[in-house]
Enzyme design. Structure first.
Site: not given
Ligand code: FPP
Length: 247
Positions: A69, A18, A66, A194, A31, A205, A21
């Site tokens: 989004r 997480d 997701n 989540s 983002r 843990e 963004g």
């Molecule tokens: C959360 O950050 C992250 C995600 C919803 C996507 C995670 C995806 C990746 C790291 C890239 C794709 C993965 C692979 C395995 C290729 P957020 O966007 O919710 O951040 P924020 O809460 O700060 O807005």
């Protein structure tokens, strides 16, 4: 940390990645740039996990929620996933890492499904290291899918409700042949599950770190594993029983 690394290594680590963004916003970047950096972290963490001896790593890459989004962020994430799979195939084979998925992958774009099938097929013979990508995953729908499959098995006469145990039911989950996670890490300071692996995390843990996912590195993984090593896992028993060798 000593040269030999943390003393107690979890078999299975699950990560909620997480903060991509926020990482981007702090730098005035789009983002998607945060997600791009997040993919680089994935590579670093997969390597570090293997070096530490973590046999199974599950990453929450795209939740069932997701899809809400903005469309360009969703398609950007799918593009990054496609690129990741293309780029990592050789590495995964070289490092003998088996790629698996959990979640309803049949709703992903066709090109991503094709790459996933290709990488899974090319790595299916490996048994020592597992990288599990949670894609279009949600624990509640996983539980509903498992309950449906179990009910169908009852109707077909293959299961008897009176004999149902957690061990039996867990075979209907998408993680059926994986150990339950020992350690859950969530980055970016959020204190939530989540809808991630809620049944499988029953005895895990939990380690929450304020570090944003794009900034998360090998040292942060080691710190989380060391924190895990300091926790006493009692599984409902007492400290005295644990010291005497009971599970
Ligand atoms: C959360 O950050 C992250 C995600 C919803 C996507 C995670 C995806 C990746 C790291 C890239 C794709 C993965 C692979 C395995 C290729 P957020 O966007 O919710 O951040 P924020 O809460 O700060 O807005």
């Amino acid at each position: 940390m000593s040269n030999s690394g943390p003393a107690r290594i979890p078999r299975h680590v699950a990560i909620i990645m997480d903060g991509n963004g926020r990482w981007a916003r702090q730098r005035g970047l789009p983002r998607l740039e945060g997600h791009r950096r997040g993919v680089e972290t994935v590579r670093t963490v997969v390597d570090a996990a293997r070096e530490l001896g973590i046999r199974c790593l599950t990453l929450y890459a795209f939740s069932a929620e997701n899809w809400k989004r903005p469309g360009d962020e969703v398609s950007g994430l799918m593009g990054l996933l496609d690129l990741f799979l293309k780029r990592e195939l050789d590495n995964l084979i070289k490092e003998k890492v088996r790629l698996r998925t959990i979640g309803r992958t049949d709703a992903l774009p066709a090109n991503v499904q094709r790459e996933l099938a290709r990488v899974q097929e090319a790595t299916r013979r490996f048994t020592e290291w597992n990288l599990v990508l949670a894609l279009n995953y949600g624990a509640q729908s996983e539980a509903a899918d498992a309950a449906r499959a179990y009910a169908e098995a009852v109707l077909a006469g293959r299961e008897k409700p009176a004999e149902l145990t957690w061990e039996k039911f867990s075979r209907y989950l998408s993680t059926a042949d994986l150990p339950e996670p020992d350690l859950l890490i969530r980055t970016s300071g959020e204190l939530r599950l989540s809808n991630f692996l809620m049944l499988q995390l029953a005895y895990a843990e939990l380690v929450f770190t304020p570090v944003l996912w794009p900034d998360f590195g090998r040292a942060d993984l080691v710190a989380a594993v060391e924190e895990y090593g300091r926790r006493e896992r009692r599984y409902g028993a007492t400290t005295e029983q644990i010291k005497a060798g009971a599970r």
